[in-house]
Scaffold this motif. Sequence first.
Motif, short mmCIF file in Angstrom:
data_model
loop_
_atom_site.label_atom_id
_atom_site.label_comp_id
_atom_site.label_asym_id
_atom_site.label_seq_id
_atom_site.Cartn_x
_atom_site.Cartn_y
_atom_site.Cartn_z
N UNK A 326 29.54 29.61 46.89
CA UNK A 326 30.29 29.52 45.63
C UNK A 326 31.51 30.43 45.63
N UNK A 327 31.46 31.58 46.34
CA UNK A 327 32.64 32.44 46.39
C UNK A 327 33.78 31.75 47.14
N UNK A 328 33.45 31.08 48.24
CA UNK A 328 34.49 30.39 49.01
C UNK A 328 35.04 29.19 48.23
N UNK A 329 34.16 28.46 47.56
CA UNK A 329 34.64 27.32 46.77
C UNK A 329 35.54 27.81 45.64
N UNK A 330 35.22 28.96 45.04
CA UNK A 330 36.07 29.50 43.98
C UNK A 330 37.44 29.91 44.53
N UNK A 331 37.46 30.51 45.72
CA UNK A 331 38.74 30.89 46.33
C UNK A 331 39.59 29.65 46.64
N UNK A 332 38.94 28.63 47.17
CA UNK A 332 39.66 27.40 47.50
C UNK A 332 40.26 26.79 46.23
N UNK A 446 32.71 46.43 49.29
CA UNK A 446 31.67 45.39 49.33
C UNK A 446 31.60 44.64 48.00
N UNK A 447 31.65 45.39 46.91
CA UNK A 447 31.53 44.77 45.58
C UNK A 447 32.72 43.86 45.29
N UNK A 448 33.92 44.33 45.62
CA UNK A 448 35.13 43.57 45.29
C UNK A 448 35.43 42.43 46.26
N UNK A 449 34.78 42.43 47.41
CA UNK A 449 35.03 41.36 48.39
C UNK A 449 34.74 39.98 47.82
N UNK A 450 33.81 39.92 46.89
CA UNK A 450 33.46 38.62 46.31
C UNK A 450 34.60 38.02 45.50
N UNK A 451 35.49 38.87 44.93
CA UNK A 451 36.55 38.36 44.06
C UNK A 451 37.93 38.51 44.67
N UNK A 452 37.98 38.96 45.92
CA UNK A 452 39.27 39.08 46.61
C UNK A 452 39.60 37.77 47.32
N UNK A 453 40.86 37.40 47.30
CA UNK A 453 41.31 36.24 48.09
C UNK A 453 41.56 36.64 49.53
N UNK A 454 42.02 37.88 49.72
CA UNK A 454 42.32 38.39 51.06
C UNK A 454 41.87 39.85 51.14
N UNK A 455 41.17 40.18 52.19
CA UNK A 455 40.81 41.56 52.48
C UNK A 455 41.78 42.05 53.57
N UNK A 456 42.67 42.97 53.21
CA UNK A 456 43.66 43.50 54.16
C UNK A 456 43.15 44.83 54.69
N UNK A 457 42.70 44.85 55.92
CA UNK A 457 42.05 46.04 56.46
C UNK A 457 42.25 46.12 57.97
N UNK A 458 42.03 47.30 58.50
CA UNK A 458 42.05 47.44 59.95
C UNK A 458 40.82 46.73 60.52
N UNK A 459 40.87 46.33 61.80
CA UNK A 459 39.74 45.58 62.37
C UNK A 459 38.54 46.46 62.73
#
Length: 548
Positions: A326-332, A446-459
């Motif tokens: 559902x998180x991915x469908x919401x982002x799409x 971790x908590x905000x990853x569900x509502x982020x469209x993009x996670x900009x972070x080092x690998x």
Amino acid sequence: MGVMFNEPWADVLMFFVIIFAAFYLIKVIFSCYAKSIYNKMLQNPKTPLNVDSFVDAAKNAPSYIKIWFLCRLSFGDRKPSEETVKLASAESPHVPGLQVTERADARKNSSRKVSPDAMPLVINPDMPDPLVIGTIRMGFGHHRIAYAACSWALCADEDGGATPTKKSVNRTTYFHDLLNIDSPEADLIKATDATYSKMSRITSNMGGVVEKAWGKAMLSGDSDALRISAFTAVHLRPLFKDLPLDTPIIATHCYVALAAVAAGFTNVINLVIDNHAQWFVVVPGCLNLVQGPVNYQNFLKMGVTPENIQLAGHWIPRDLVLNIPKDCERRIARVKSAVFKPRRILIPVGGAGAQRKFICQYVKSLEPLIKEKKVQLFLNAGDHKHMKAAFEGILSDIGLDGQYDVVNSTAGVHAFRDKLLSGLEPDSTVTLFSFEDYFPAVATTDILSRVADVLACKPSELAFYPVPKLMIRRVGDHEQYSALRAAELGDGTLEAREIEDCERYMDLFVNGSELLEQMNKSIIDNNHNGVYNGCKNAVRIALERAQK
């Protein structure tokens, strides 16, 4: 001939020959001395930890001088203690049901006190097998993985689907952070971590040749590095000796797994970090679980036996995995909306606090998109005061002084996420998350990853998360392979080492839906294939081994 040796150059040549011969002799003598010290350390104390056999010393012979020097640097002439640090536990104030270990009695001359609700840690053989998630608070990564493992351990029997029995209800999960056990052993770890964090910050901000040299050093985790880690870990055995030797241990730091094996534990699982095969991240005498097939293949090629290694999947919290569809469908739906939806960019800072310069440059580059309301920024400064100040400074520079919200509590983070999950938008285009405590600093991403469209972070460990990712400049060359893993799975970009690379990816994210739609569909497919079930599998394997 006599005339030749009367020449001045001949005297110079003879001088250098003597010097080189002397140095060679000193090296031979010192190597013999270092070898004798090495053999003494293997025997005093003698433990089940056998690195030489694990790495095949015939192919990977010890560099005795190097090992002696670095061990001396790490712990000096300190002798491993045979004492037992008595343990207690108290329920976590952050994670319901999770027991957090600590020292059972107050340490002499220490200002730390025993928690008022802590109880002596006693493993009851008539109760279900407990799970001990062992970690070390070095940066955020190892802690993040440990909490991910705990999220699955706390629900192990529910997820297993088995009929509840006496041995599968009321199971206890312990969060065993070695740094939380007030002890000389914890002091030893802190000194090591302080050096690593300082070097990561300095080299990342300096860039250039210095950053490159540090990056190369992070690729040199050879068999000698494993030997040095093992000798260090032997000093940490007192932090485990209060537990029964058949207790399942899931380790999220190699020191934890090494110490547990050295202490004689028989059911140790090591969650291997990164996506780059190096000797010093795997541990003899236990089961090493890896996140990706390339890493698995490379470890087998290096000589790790199939009995010691297994492919498990990514180390991801349970809540994130269960909500992937559902998180991915919401982002799409957001990126394909007929009415443009601002792209939500989550930018966290690592536990070492490195990358300040690059991240600030990246935020600065987003100024036009921020002012055009094309992006919403979630800036997680963690518990780093210098990063909070840096974010405040750059936001002021781009004319947003006083025009952003600040969240500084775990409850506030949950409320922010739940608001966005309900379909509402943030009150401000930019939200700064900053904390005094360590836990929310780690948990917020971790908590905000569900509502982020993009996670900009080092690998880092976040490169494996089931969120579309912009992989920004690495800290340490070993991280480049994690970015490759994300790109090949389709859930992240290749590493964007320059601001221009970041800007190009942002253009693709903002001015089209194709790339983000593809990433979310890839995450759904990966989830169907079990790619993100690493922690779930680790818990299952640990409990299966406990039944044998």
